[in-house]
Motif scaffolding. Structure first.
Motif, PDB file in Angstrom:
ATOM      1  N   MET A  21      -2.221   5.644  13.830  1.00  0.00           N
ATOM      2  CA  MET A  21      -2.239   4.692  12.717  1.00  0.00           C
ATOM      3  C   MET A  21      -3.126   5.134  11.557  1.00  0.00           C
ATOM      4  N   ASP A  22      -2.737   6.210  10.915  1.00  0.00           N
ATOM      5  CA  ASP A  22      -3.461   6.743   9.764  1.00  0.00           C
ATOM      6  C   ASP A  22      -3.516   5.750   8.595  1.00  0.00           C
ATOM      7  N   ARG A  23      -2.493   4.967   8.413  1.00  0.00           N
ATOM      8  CA  ARG A  23      -2.376   3.920   7.386  1.00  0.00           C
ATOM      9  C   ARG A  23      -2.170   4.424   5.958  1.00  0.00           C
ATOM     10  N   SER A  24      -2.101   5.721   5.726  1.00  0.00           N
ATOM     11  CA  SER A  24      -1.835   6.196   4.366  1.00  0.00           C
ATOM     12  C   SER A  24      -0.457   5.732   3.911  1.00  0.00           C
ATOM     13  N   CYS A  25       0.457   5.550   4.847  1.00  0.00           N
ATOM     14  CA  CYS A  25       1.788   5.040   4.503  1.00  0.00           C
ATOM     15  C   CYS A  25       1.694   3.615   3.963  1.00  0.00           C
ATOM     16  N   MET A  26       0.807   2.814   4.527  1.00  0.00           N
ATOM     17  CA  MET A  26       0.635   1.435   4.069  1.00  0.00           C
ATOM     18  C   MET A  26       0.119   1.405   2.629  1.00  0.00           C
ATOM     19  N   GLU A  27      -0.776   2.300   2.322  1.00  0.00           N
ATOM     20  CA  GLU A  27      -1.341   2.366   0.975  1.00  0.00           C
ATOM     21  C   GLU A  27      -0.295   2.802  -0.043  1.00  0.00           C
ATOM     22  N   GLU A  28       0.642   3.624   0.375  1.00  0.00           N
ATOM     23  CA  GLU A  28       1.656   4.172  -0.528  1.00  0.00           C
ATOM     24  C   GLU A  28       2.865   3.251  -0.701  1.00  0.00           C
ATOM     25  N   CYS A  29       3.106   2.375   0.238  1.00  0.00           N
ATOM     26  CA  CYS A  29       4.295   1.517   0.216  1.00  0.00           C
ATOM     27  C   CYS A  29       4.251   0.543  -0.970  1.00  0.00           C
ATOM     28  N   PRO A  30       5.245   0.606  -1.869  1.00  0.00           N
ATOM     29  CA  PRO A  30       5.222  -0.267  -3.041  1.00  0.00           C
ATOM     30  C   PRO A  30       5.619  -1.715  -2.762  1.00  0.00           C
ATOM     31  N   VAL A  31       6.195  -1.986  -1.584  1.00  0.00           N
ATOM     32  CA  VAL A  31       6.641  -3.354  -1.286  1.00  0.00           C
ATOM     33  C   VAL A  31       5.916  -3.987  -0.102  1.00  0.00           C
ATOM     34  N   ASP A  32       4.897  -3.340   0.436  1.00  0.00           N
ATOM     35  CA  ASP A  32       4.085  -3.920   1.509  1.00  0.00           C
ATOM     36  C   ASP A  32       4.931  -4.299   2.732  1.00  0.00           C
ATOM     37  N   CYS A  33       5.803  -3.376   3.166  1.00  0.00           N
ATOM     38  CA  CYS A  33       6.691  -3.686   4.291  1.00  0.00           C
ATOM     39  C   CYS A  33       6.279  -3.006   5.595  1.00  0.00           C
ATOM     40  N   ILE A  34       5.067  -2.451   5.654  1.00  0.00           N
ATOM     41  CA  ILE A  34       4.597  -1.788   6.868  1.00  0.00           C
ATOM     42  C   ILE A  34       3.570  -2.696   7.532  1.00  0.00           C
ATOM     43  N   TYR A  35       3.872  -3.082   8.756  1.00  0.00           N
ATOM     44  CA  TYR A  35       3.067  -4.054   9.499  1.00  0.00           C
ATOM     45  C   TYR A  35       2.283  -3.354  10.600  1.00  0.00           C
ATOM     46  N   GLU A  36       1.121  -3.889  10.909  1.00  0.00           N
ATOM     47  CA  GLU A  36       0.214  -3.266  11.864  1.00  0.00           C
ATOM     48  C   GLU A  36       0.221  -3.993  13.206  1.00  0.00           C
ATOM     49  N   GLY A  37       0.616  -3.243  14.237  1.00  0.00           N
ATOM     50  CA  GLY A  37       0.500  -3.746  15.593  1.00  0.00           C
ATOM     51  C   GLY A  37      -0.868  -3.363  16.139  1.00  0.00           C
ATOM     52  N   ALA A  38      -1.014  -3.362  17.449  1.00  0.00           N
ATOM     53  CA  ALA A  38      -2.290  -2.971  18.057  1.00  0.00           C
ATOM     54  C   ALA A  38      -2.434  -1.450  18.129  1.00  0.00           C
ATOM     55  N   ARG A  39      -1.343  -0.752  18.445  1.00  0.00           N
ATOM     56  CA  ARG A  39      -1.396   0.693  18.637  1.00  0.00           C
ATOM     57  C   ARG A  39      -0.474   1.468  17.710  1.00  0.00           C
ATOM     58  N   LYS A  40       0.341   0.771  16.913  1.00  0.00           N
ATOM     59  CA  LYS A  40       1.376   1.429  16.114  1.00  0.00           C
ATOM     60  C   LYS A  40       1.685   0.593  14.877  1.00  0.00           C
ATOM     61  N   LEU A  41       2.233   1.252  13.862  1.00  0.00           N
ATOM     62  CA  LEU A  41       2.709   0.580  12.658  1.00  0.00           C
ATOM     63  C   LEU A  41       4.227   0.436  12.735  1.00  0.00           C
ATOM     64  N   TYR A  42       4.761  -0.584  12.060  1.00  0.00           N
ATOM     65  CA  TYR A  42       6.194  -0.871  12.078  1.00  0.00           C
ATOM     66  C   TYR A  42       6.667  -1.154  10.659  1.00  0.00           C
ATOM     67  N   ILE A  43       7.839  -0.638  10.292  1.00  0.00           N
ATOM     68  CA  ILE A  43       8.411  -0.868   8.967  1.00  0.00           C
ATOM     69  C   ILE A  43       9.475  -1.953   9.071  1.00  0.00           C
ATOM     70  N   HIS A  44       9.340  -2.991   8.255  1.00  0.00           N
ATOM     71  CA  HIS A  44      10.309  -4.084   8.282  1.00  0.00           C
ATOM     72  C   HIS A  44      11.652  -3.568   7.760  1.00  0.00           C
ATOM     73  N   PRO A  45      12.715  -3.640   8.579  1.00  0.00           N
ATOM     74  CA  PRO A  45      13.998  -3.048   8.191  1.00  0.00           C
ATOM     75  C   PRO A  45      14.692  -3.745   7.027  1.00  0.00           C
ATOM     76  N   VAL A  46      14.351  -4.991   6.735  1.00  0.00           N
ATOM     77  CA  VAL A  46      14.972  -5.705   5.628  1.00  0.00           C
ATOM     78  C   VAL A  46      14.119  -5.597   4.358  1.00  0.00           C
ATOM     79  N   GLU A  47      12.815  -5.622   4.510  1.00  0.00           N
ATOM     80  CA  GLU A  47      11.916  -5.554   3.361  1.00  0.00           C
ATOM     81  C   GLU A  47      11.814  -4.142   2.769  1.00  0.00           C
ATOM     82  N   CYS A  48      12.073  -3.116   3.569  1.00  0.00           N
ATOM     83  CA  CYS A  48      11.996  -1.723   3.107  1.00  0.00           C
ATOM     84  C   CYS A  48      13.044  -1.474   2.022  1.00  0.00           C
ATOM     85  N   ILE A  49      12.620  -0.837   0.932  1.00  0.00           N
ATOM     86  CA  ILE A  49      13.538  -0.551  -0.175  1.00  0.00           C
ATOM     87  C   ILE A  49      14.055   0.891  -0.156  1.00  0.00           C
TER      88      ILE A  49
END
Length: 106
Positions: free
Chosen positions: A13-41
């Protein structure tokens, strides 16, 4: 088409992807990040900055991880009564702190 975060992200979970995402569609679990399939542009900004190279386009992603990514949003996670759903951005709910059964088992 959305993007999917694969196994290389588990426990990193480096989180650099979260910082770069223009629509805030990357969610944080306990051990992994997940990209919302509908919110992703489908901009690919997250994949370009991922140091683990864990992010791929939905159609190129491992089928198990593609389905597991959807489960994070569509099915109740262990310990929750309701699914995460579509909150309209991860900043609205903050870290979820839970993962899918597949990630927990892995």
């Amino acid at each position: 088409m959305a993007y999917v975060i694969g196994a290389a992200c588990v426990d990193v979970m480096d989180r650099s992807c979260m910082e770069e995402c223009p629509v805030d569609c990357i969610y944080e679990g306990a051990r992994k990040l997940y990209i919302h399939p509908v919110e992703c542009i489908d901009c690919g900004a997250c994949a370009e900055v991922c140091p683990e190279e864990a992010i791929s386009a939905d159609r190129a992603a491992d089928p198990d991880h593609r389905l597991d990514n959807r489960r994070f949003f569509e099915e109740p996670l262990p310990g929750r009564e309701e699914p995460v759903g579509s909150p309209g951005g991860s900043a609205k709910i903050g870290p979820v702190g839970l993962d899918t059964a597949m990630v927990e088992a892995g």
